[in-house]
Scaffold this motif. Sequence first.
Motif, PDB file in Angstrom:
ATOM      1  N   GLY A  24      29.687  -2.197  -6.568  1.00 47.77           N
ATOM      2  CA  GLY A  24      30.832  -1.959  -7.432  1.00 47.77           C
ATOM      3  C   GLY A  24      31.904  -3.033  -7.361  1.00 47.77           C
ATOM      4  N   LEU A  25      31.744  -3.999  -6.469  1.00 49.22           N
ATOM      5  CA  LEU A  25      32.797  -5.002  -6.291  1.00 49.22           C
ATOM      6  C   LEU A  25      33.028  -5.925  -7.500  1.00 49.22           C
ATOM      7  N   PRO A  26      31.988  -6.404  -8.207  1.00 54.07           N
ATOM      8  CA  PRO A  26      32.266  -7.319  -9.328  1.00 54.07           C
ATOM      9  C   PRO A  26      33.242  -6.772 -10.364  1.00 54.07           C
ATOM     10  N   ALA A  60      35.419  -4.492  -9.887  1.00 50.28           N
ATOM     11  CA  ALA A  60      36.692  -4.314  -9.187  1.00 50.28           C
ATOM     12  C   ALA A  60      37.450  -5.631  -9.117  1.00 50.28           C
ATOM     13  N   ARG A  61      36.750  -6.721  -8.858  1.00 49.63           N
ATOM     14  CA  ARG A  61      37.414  -8.029  -8.812  1.00 49.63           C
ATOM     15  C   ARG A  61      37.962  -8.413 -10.178  1.00 49.63           C
ATOM     16  N   ARG A  62      37.215  -8.117 -11.231  1.00 44.21           N
ATOM     17  CA  ARG A  62      37.716  -8.417 -12.578  1.00 44.21           C
ATOM     18  C   ARG A  62      38.943  -7.561 -12.901  1.00 44.21           C
ATOM     19  N   LEU A  63      38.923  -6.322 -12.472  1.00 41.30           N
ATOM     20  CA  LEU A  63      40.066  -5.438 -12.691  1.00 41.30           C
ATOM     21  C   LEU A  63      41.307  -5.970 -11.983  1.00 41.30           C
ATOM     22  N   ILE A  64      41.154  -6.358 -10.736  1.00 42.68           N
ATOM     23  CA  ILE A  64      42.286  -6.869  -9.961  1.00 42.68           C
ATOM     24  C   ILE A  64      42.851  -8.127 -10.613  1.00 42.68           C
ATOM     25  N   GLY A  65      41.976  -9.036 -11.033  1.00 47.20           N
ATOM     26  CA  GLY A  65      42.426 -10.254 -11.682  1.00 47.20           C
ATOM     27  C   GLY A  65      43.138  -9.989 -12.993  1.00 47.20           C
ATOM     28  N   PHE A  93      38.368   1.060 -17.975  1.00 46.33           N
ATOM     29  CA  PHE A  93      36.911   1.018 -18.040  1.00 46.33           C
ATOM     30  C   PHE A  93      36.333   0.092 -16.964  1.00 46.33           C
ATOM     31  N   LEU A  94      37.090  -0.939 -16.583  1.00 49.71           N
ATOM     32  CA  LEU A  94      36.680  -1.734 -15.420  1.00 49.71           C
ATOM     33  C   LEU A  94      36.756  -0.866 -14.161  1.00 49.71           C
ATOM     34  N   ALA A  95      37.818  -0.072 -14.053  1.00 52.03           N
ATOM     35  CA  ALA A  95      37.924   0.853 -12.919  1.00 52.03           C
ATOM     36  C   ALA A  95      36.780   1.861 -12.939  1.00 52.03           C
ATOM     37  N   LEU A  96      36.400   2.293 -14.133  1.00 54.26           N
ATOM     38  CA  LEU A  96      35.305   3.248 -14.258  1.00 54.26           C
ATOM     39  C   LEU A  96      33.976   2.625 -13.834  1.00 54.26           C
ATOM     40  N   ARG A  97      33.760   1.349 -14.177  1.00 52.43           N
ATOM     41  CA  ARG A  97      32.542   0.675 -13.730  1.00 52.43           C
ATOM     42  C   ARG A  97      32.497   0.578 -12.212  1.00 52.43           C
ATOM     43  N   PHE A  98      33.634   0.276 -11.621  1.00 49.08           N
ATOM     44  CA  PHE A  98      33.694   0.251 -10.160  1.00 49.08           C
ATOM     45  C   PHE A  98      33.358   1.625  -9.591  1.00 49.08           C
ATOM     46  N   LEU A 158      29.473   2.376 -10.305  1.00 49.07           N
ATOM     47  CA  LEU A 158      28.533   1.542  -9.550  1.00 49.07           C
ATOM     48  C   LEU A 158      28.643   1.786  -8.053  1.00 49.07           C
ATOM     49  N   SER A 159      29.867   1.872  -7.541  1.00 47.40           N
ATOM     50  CA  SER A 159      30.007   2.087  -6.101  1.00 47.40           C
ATOM     51  C   SER A 159      29.495   3.470  -5.711  1.00 47.40           C
ATOM     52  N   GLY A 160      29.747   4.481  -6.555  1.00 39.70           N
ATOM     53  CA  GLY A 160      29.250   5.816  -6.254  1.00 39.70           C
ATOM     54  C   GLY A 160      27.742   5.923  -6.348  1.00 39.70           C
ATOM     55  N   LEU A 161      27.168   5.333  -7.404  1.00 36.26           N
ATOM     56  CA  LEU A 161      25.711   5.356  -7.528  1.00 36.26           C
ATOM     57  C   LEU A 161      25.049   4.552  -6.416  1.00 36.26           C
ATOM     58  N   GLY A 162      25.673   3.424  -6.045  1.00 36.03           N
ATOM     59  CA  GLY A 162      25.135   2.645  -4.928  1.00 36.03           C
ATOM     60  C   GLY A 162      25.132   3.447  -3.641  1.00 36.03           C
ATOM     61  N   LEU A 163      26.215   4.183  -3.404  1.00 36.75           N
ATOM     62  CA  LEU A 163      26.275   5.025  -2.210  1.00 36.75           C
ATOM     63  C   LEU A 163      25.223   6.122  -2.262  1.00 36.75           C
ATOM     64  N   ALA A 164      25.090   6.800  -3.397  1.00 38.96           N
ATOM     65  CA  ALA A 164      24.100   7.879  -3.519  1.00 38.96           C
ATOM     66  C   ALA A 164      22.686   7.348  -3.300  1.00 38.96           C
ATOM     67  N   LEU A 165      22.378   6.210  -3.913  1.00 37.56           N
ATOM     68  CA  LEU A 165      21.054   5.620  -3.738  1.00 37.56           C
ATOM     69  C   LEU A 165      20.839   5.175  -2.300  1.00 37.56           C
ATOM     70  N   GLY A 166      21.870   4.545  -1.725  1.00 32.84           N
ATOM     71  CA  GLY A 166      21.743   4.101  -0.334  1.00 32.84           C
ATOM     72  C   GLY A 166      21.511   5.247   0.623  1.00 32.84           C
TER      73      GLY A 166
END
Length: 320
Positions: A270-272, A274-279, A296-301, A304-312
């Motif tokens: 989810g970081l990519p 998030a970095r675009r959102l911060i910038g 919507f950038l926050a929503l992508r973060f 993605l971070s939640g799905l990555g955690l669930a999959l992990g």
Amino acid sequence: MTEPKVVASRYASPPDRRQLWQAAIKWPMYAVAVMPVLLAAGWRFGRAEPVRLDQLLLFLLAAVLLLAWENLANDVFDADTGVDTHGKPHSLVNLTGRRDRVAWLANGCLLGGLALMALVAWRSSPAVLGLVLACCGLGYIYQGPPFRLGYRGLGEPLCWLAFGPLATAAALVALAPPSAGAVLPWRAALELGSGPALATALVLFCSHFHQVGEDGANGKRSPVVRLGTATAARLVPWFVAASLALQWAPVLVGPAALRWPPTALLGVIGLPPARRLIGLLSQHHHDGSRIGGSKFLALRFQALSGLGLALGLALGRWWG
């Protein structure tokens, strides 16, 4: 008999209405509704515990209907206060000009979602319905009269509580065998739900930036109105860091027997966004015309971070 309240639909020429309807439906936002049960499923699967697929599907559908109620009801309540009159042409009340019909649709989604959750609870534990009703109560006092706590800047903590420990605990109980639902899994719900729910609160936080002027003019004291856009933008990296830290803490610290598998660090995907959102917000926080898509950038973060955690967590079944 009183006449239905009609709000004039004066937004958008016909070529623009398709985009406005897409924005009104807010389909990407439903990632926040389904995340608690997906996390619960990943957590249980990774621990080689049974996951009841029928309950998973029912919970997913009910969660979508309940978030639809929340979104529709918020449009109705904001129409009553006037906060969406000029700054939100994609409000369903503004698009249709029929507050009464949007209210009826909202109530239908609420009844349908609660009926499905009652079925989930009947097949697992009454605690599921109780927890979901608590979530709905928080959703109502966020925007509904006479509370309107979102107008006092309290929407983000309410969002964290509803989509974090409460919804996650309900999902964990719903997916477990009926005999396992006697004790609520609060520790697991807090560990599992806290980080992703903070990312969900970030979505709400970022939704205030582009409408800060309209909110302030109509008495909606969101955190961005209270802090100003510059200070609020400086908080966004802390939201991201805290969300990931809460996801990664069970992997990196604590007793070895209770640690999550290293694969749970997949939330880093989810970081990519998030970095675009911060910038984006650090440079253009004051320009509403350029930051309308920040949520919507926050929503992508969040997604993605939640799905990555669930999959992990699910992959942890085969770790070691």
